[in-house]
Design a protein around this motif. Structure first.
Motif, PDB file in Angstrom:
ATOM      1  N   VAL A 133       1.282  -4.317   2.333  1.00 41.52           N
ATOM      2  CA  VAL A 133       0.038  -4.310   3.103  1.00 41.52           C
ATOM      3  C   VAL A 133       0.029  -3.133   4.065  1.00 41.52           C
ATOM      4  O   VAL A 133      -0.971  -2.408   4.175  1.00 41.52           O
ATOM      5  CB  VAL A 133      -0.158  -5.648   3.848  1.00 41.52           C
ATOM      6  CG1 VAL A 133      -1.290  -5.551   4.861  1.00 41.52           C
ATOM      7  CG2 VAL A 133      -0.405  -6.770   2.861  1.00 41.52           C
ATOM      8  N   GLU A 134       1.126  -2.885   4.756  1.00 45.97           N
ATOM      9  CA  GLU A 134       1.191  -1.770   5.708  1.00 45.97           C
ATOM     10  C   GLU A 134       1.029  -0.434   5.002  1.00 45.97           C
ATOM     11  O   GLU A 134       0.315   0.445   5.485  1.00 45.97           O
ATOM     12  CB  GLU A 134       2.500  -1.813   6.488  1.00 45.97           C
ATOM     13  CG  GLU A 134       2.547  -2.928   7.510  1.00 45.97           C
ATOM     14  CD  GLU A 134       3.833  -2.938   8.311  1.00 45.97           C
ATOM     15  OE1 GLU A 134       4.464  -1.885   8.448  1.00 45.97           O
ATOM     16  OE2 GLU A 134       4.189  -4.022   8.804  1.00 45.97           O
ATOM     17  N   ILE A 135       1.674  -0.256   3.867  1.00 41.41           N
ATOM     18  CA  ILE A 135       1.555   0.999   3.118  1.00 41.41           C
ATOM     19  C   ILE A 135       0.117   1.192   2.639  1.00 41.41           C
ATOM     20  O   ILE A 135      -0.435   2.286   2.722  1.00 41.41           O
ATOM     21  CB  ILE A 135       2.554   1.029   1.942  1.00 41.41           C
ATOM     22  CG1 ILE A 135       3.974   1.150   2.488  1.00 41.41           C
ATOM     23  CG2 ILE A 135       2.239   2.171   0.971  1.00 41.41           C
ATOM     24  CD1 ILE A 135       5.060   0.945   1.458  1.00 41.41           C
ATOM     25  N   THR A 136      -0.506   0.102   2.168  1.00 41.78           N
ATOM     26  CA  THR A 136      -1.899   0.175   1.739  1.00 41.78           C
ATOM     27  C   THR A 136      -2.798   0.578   2.900  1.00 41.78           C
ATOM     28  O   THR A 136      -3.680   1.419   2.746  1.00 41.78           O
ATOM     29  CB  THR A 136      -2.349  -1.180   1.154  1.00 41.78           C
ATOM     30  OG1 THR A 136      -1.499  -1.507   0.061  1.00 41.78           O
ATOM     31  CG2 THR A 136      -3.784  -1.129   0.682  1.00 41.78           C
ATOM     32  N   ASP A 137      -2.585   0.001   4.080  1.00 43.27           N
ATOM     33  CA  ASP A 137      -3.384   0.334   5.259  1.00 43.27           C
ATOM     34  C   ASP A 137      -3.192   1.796   5.652  1.00 43.27           C
ATOM     35  O   ASP A 137      -4.161   2.484   5.977  1.00 43.27           O
ATOM     36  CB  ASP A 137      -3.024  -0.572   6.441  1.00 43.27           C
ATOM     37  CG  ASP A 137      -3.515  -1.995   6.260  1.00 43.27           C
ATOM     38  OD1 ASP A 137      -4.358  -2.238   5.370  1.00 43.27           O
ATOM     39  OD2 ASP A 137      -3.053  -2.877   7.016  1.00 43.27           O
ATOM     40  N   ILE A 138      -1.960   2.273   5.632  1.00 46.06           N
ATOM     41  CA  ILE A 138      -1.685   3.667   5.993  1.00 46.06           C
ATOM     42  C   ILE A 138      -2.330   4.613   4.991  1.00 46.06           C
ATOM     43  O   ILE A 138      -2.931   5.616   5.371  1.00 46.06           O
ATOM     44  CB  ILE A 138      -0.159   3.907   6.096  1.00 46.06           C
ATOM     45  CG1 ILE A 138       0.404   3.153   7.301  1.00 46.06           C
ATOM     46  CG2 ILE A 138       0.156   5.395   6.185  1.00 46.06           C
ATOM     47  CD1 ILE A 138       1.918   3.089   7.334  1.00 46.06           C
ATOM     48  N   THR A 139      -2.248   4.280   3.715  1.00 44.70           N
ATOM     49  CA  THR A 139      -2.872   5.112   2.680  1.00 44.70           C
ATOM     50  C   THR A 139      -4.377   5.176   2.886  1.00 44.70           C
ATOM     51  O   THR A 139      -4.978   6.252   2.828  1.00 44.70           O
ATOM     52  CB  THR A 139      -2.544   4.553   1.275  1.00 44.70           C
ATOM     53  OG1 THR A 139      -1.133   4.535   1.111  1.00 44.70           O
ATOM     54  CG2 THR A 139      -3.168   5.399   0.190  1.00 44.70           C
TER      55      THR A 139
END
Length: 75
Positions: free
Chosen positions: A16-22
């Motif tokens: 979820v965090e990686i998706t948000d950062i992307t």
């Protein structure tokens, strides 16, 4: 079994965090690209006071830029 469940939970949180950062990175790039091509404040003042270019022309240009650089879709 508890270790496996903890790992699945941790992996989901990082995903979820990686998706948000992307998404945030793609959104920032989209906004920067739009700003670089949008008509300037001077263009809008000239349209208001001189009629050249017309406000309709500036609106069409702005909408074309928004279509050229669409906002990313948040996953």
């Amino acid at each position: 079994a508890a270790v496996t469940e903890d790992w699945v939970q941790l992996k989901a949180e990082y995903t979820v965090e990686i998706t948000d950062i992307t998404y945030e990175t793609e959104l920032a790039a989209c906004i920067a690209a739009r700003i670089a091509e949008y008509p300037t404040a001077e263009d809008y003042l000239n349209a208001m006071f001189d009629g050249k270019p017309s406000m309709d022309d500036l609106t069409a240009k702005r909408l074309a830029i928004k279509a050229k650089f669409p906002k990313p879709v948040k996953a």
